[in-house]
Every structure is written in C-alpha cells, then in structure tokens.
Design a protein around this motif. Sequence first.
Motif, short mmCIF file in Angstrom:
data_model
loop_
_atom_site.label_atom_id
_atom_site.label_comp_id
_atom_site.label_asym_id
_atom_site.label_seq_id
_atom_site.Cartn_x
_atom_site.Cartn_y
_atom_site.Cartn_z
N LEU A 94 -18.40 29.03 9.57
CA LEU A 94 -19.18 30.27 9.45
C LEU A 94 -20.32 30.22 10.47
O LEU A 94 -21.03 29.23 10.56
CB LEU A 94 -19.74 30.37 8.03
N ASN A 95 -20.47 31.30 11.23
CA ASN A 95 -21.60 31.44 12.16
C ASN A 95 -22.35 32.72 11.77
O ASN A 95 -21.87 33.83 12.04
CB ASN A 95 -21.10 31.52 13.60
N ALA A 96 -23.49 32.56 11.12
CA ALA A 96 -24.17 33.69 10.49
C ALA A 96 -25.42 34.09 11.26
O ALA A 96 -26.24 33.26 11.62
CB ALA A 96 -24.55 33.34 9.05
N GLN A 97 -25.57 35.39 11.45
CA GLN A 97 -26.80 35.95 12.02
C GLN A 97 -27.87 36.03 10.95
O GLN A 97 -27.61 36.44 9.81
CB GLN A 97 -26.51 37.35 12.56
N VAL A 98 -29.08 35.61 11.31
CA VAL A 98 -30.24 35.72 10.41
C VAL A 98 -31.36 36.41 11.19
O VAL A 98 -31.34 36.44 12.42
CB VAL A 98 -30.70 34.34 9.90
N PRO A 99 -32.34 36.96 10.49
CA PRO A 99 -33.43 37.65 11.21
C PRO A 99 -34.31 36.68 11.96
O PRO A 99 -34.45 35.51 11.59
CB PRO A 99 -34.19 38.36 10.08
N GLY A 100 -34.93 37.15 13.03
CA GLY A 100 -35.93 36.36 13.73
C GLY A 100 -37.10 36.05 12.80
O GLY A 100 -37.40 36.83 11.89
N GLY A 101 -37.72 34.89 13.02
CA GLY A 101 -38.76 34.47 12.10
C GLY A 101 -38.19 34.15 10.74
O GLY A 101 -38.78 34.49 9.70
N TYR A 102 -37.04 33.50 10.73
CA TYR A 102 -36.28 33.21 9.51
C TYR A 102 -37.20 32.71 8.39
O TYR A 102 -37.88 31.68 8.54
CB TYR A 102 -35.22 32.17 9.83
N PRO A 103 -37.23 33.40 7.23
CA PRO A 103 -38.23 33.08 6.21
C PRO A 103 -37.82 32.01 5.20
O PRO A 103 -38.66 31.45 4.52
CB PRO A 103 -38.44 34.42 5.50
N ARG A 104 -36.52 31.73 5.08
CA ARG A 104 -36.09 30.83 4.02
C ARG A 104 -36.23 29.37 4.43
O ARG A 104 -36.20 29.04 5.63
CB ARG A 104 -34.65 31.14 3.60
N VAL A 105 -36.36 28.50 3.43
CA VAL A 105 -36.48 27.06 3.69
C VAL A 105 -35.26 26.32 3.17
O VAL A 105 -35.25 25.08 3.12
CB VAL A 105 -37.77 26.49 3.05
N ASP A 106 -34.21 27.05 2.80
CA ASP A 106 -32.98 26.45 2.28
C ASP A 106 -31.76 27.01 3.02
O ASP A 106 -30.89 27.65 2.43
CB ASP A 106 -32.85 26.71 0.77
N PRO A 107 -31.68 26.78 4.34
CA PRO A 107 -30.60 27.39 5.11
C PRO A 107 -29.21 26.98 4.64
O PRO A 107 -28.26 27.77 4.72
CB PRO A 107 -30.87 26.93 6.54
N ASP A 108 -29.06 25.74 4.14
CA ASP A 108 -27.74 25.32 3.67
C ASP A 108 -27.30 26.14 2.46
O ASP A 108 -26.14 26.57 2.37
CB ASP A 108 -27.74 23.82 3.36
N ARG A 109 -28.23 26.38 1.54
CA ARG A 109 -27.89 27.21 0.37
C ARG A 109 -27.61 28.65 0.79
O ARG A 109 -26.70 29.30 0.25
CB ARG A 109 -29.03 27.16 -0.64
N HIS A 110 -28.41 29.16 1.71
CA HIS A 110 -28.21 30.52 2.20
C HIS A 110 -26.81 30.67 2.80
O HIS A 110 -26.08 31.63 2.51
CB HIS A 110 -29.28 30.84 3.25
N LEU A 111 -26.40 29.71 3.64
CA LEU A 111 -25.08 29.77 4.24
C LEU A 111 -23.99 29.67 3.17
O LEU A 111 -22.95 30.34 3.27
CB LEU A 111 -24.92 28.64 5.25
N ALA A 112 -24.21 28.86 2.15
CA ALA A 112 -23.24 28.75 1.06
C ALA A 112 -23.09 30.09 0.33
O ALA A 112 -21.99 30.47 -0.08
CB ALA A 112 -23.65 27.65 0.10
#
Length: 237
Positions: A68-86
């Motif tokens: 999976l190659n996911a686009q996220v917003p600039g200034g990414y606000p989350r601190v759990d990118p692995d969970r977000h991708l899941a």
Amino acid sequence: MPTDVLPRHRGCPIRSVRIRLPEQRGELLARRENGLDLHHLVWRLGPGWRVCSSAVLGGGIGPRDWILNAQVPGGYPRVDPDRHLAEIAAAAHLTGPGAGLMTAADVTAYTVAADEGVSATATCGLGVRGWAAVPAEGIDGPPPPGTVNIVVTLPVPLSDAALVNAVATATEAKVQALLDAGLDCSGTPTDAVCIAAPAPTPATGAGEPFAGPRSRWGARLARAVHVAVLEGASRQP
C-alpha cells in the motif's frame, strides 16, 4: 461506486472507493478522510510473495500479501502511521501481512515503467529534497512526508542477499534519474523502497543470487526505476 467505511478515528470515517487503473498490476483507490480527498495505490500480491522494504508498516524482509502506498496531507498530524496505514488497508479489504508506505505527494500522478518483466511504480514528492550526507548541524527535526516512494515487482524469486541488493540498485537508479532530471539532490529524507518477488520454492531453489545493476534482473530493475522516477521528477516545479 461501492464505498467501504472504516471505524471512526477522531470522529471521522475513512472511505475507500475503487478506481480502475489501466495497464498496472495494482489499483488506484480514492478515500475521503478528515474532510480531504486523498488516494492510495494498492498491489494485491496474494500468497507466495516476499517483499524487502523500508516501509513504515511491514518493513524488512518477509512474506507479504499486499503493498500500500498512501497519500497523506502535508504536515501529517498523526503519530501512529503504522496504525493509520493498517486502517486504510482494512478499508481496501487487504488481509494478511503487508507493507505500507505513505507520502504527501499526489498519488494520482504516479509513474510506471516496465523492462522485460520488471515493473516499477514511483510517486515523486520532491518539495523537501537534498543530499543524503549533510553536516549534523544541517539536520533540524523530523522531515515532513514529501517522499519518493518506489515499488518494484519482479517475476522471479530472489535470495535474501539479492533482495537487499535490489533495494540498493533501485536507490542508485533513483539518484541517477533525479540528476538526469536536473535536480541537485539525492532524494528526500523520507524516501522508501519496496521490492516484491515470488518466494523461493523447492522447484526454484534459493532464487536469483544477484540484483546489482549489471546482473540480469538488477539491470532490468534499474532501467525500469530510472524511467519511472525520471518521468515523475521531470514534472516537479
């Protein structure tokens, strides 16, 4: 079109909509997340594949059923990118082990190149670019997720050493493409690579032992990555 909805995160659902992607193994999916229209690319590899990657989710070497190659917003606000991708993977009905990348680049501007069975896909976000080796005082905090993400699929099994060698070859080809595009950089601080190949079997043995740029499959990989990244980098302002 059918829409899949994930459990809510901070009161906002993630919806994933399927879009046909011509002449590519993967799929381009669109989602509405926190009021933004975003996209992600998915490779549904299925069982029997191994991936070597620097992915934030499922990195390393091992069996992977999807990428999976996911686009996220600039200034990414989350601190759990692995969970977000899941979460994004779940919305796309991806099951089993997988590898997940993210980027602030426009994923719909992906570029694809193929060379004798090797396919390379690149998403190029080069707004925060520079050279890999810089003085320590030139590093100021974590970089934003601009990124050049590269996903390569090969039709033949590779040994562990060859998988690692393939990552190095893809990186060399990326830098060559950036220079050929007239950019004074080796990439961005958050670039990532995924190399996918069939898992070795008793019939195939340990797999191809080499993937350097002058080996049979490494040369094909290098050419495919160079073309894909050069096209993407040439579009940069």
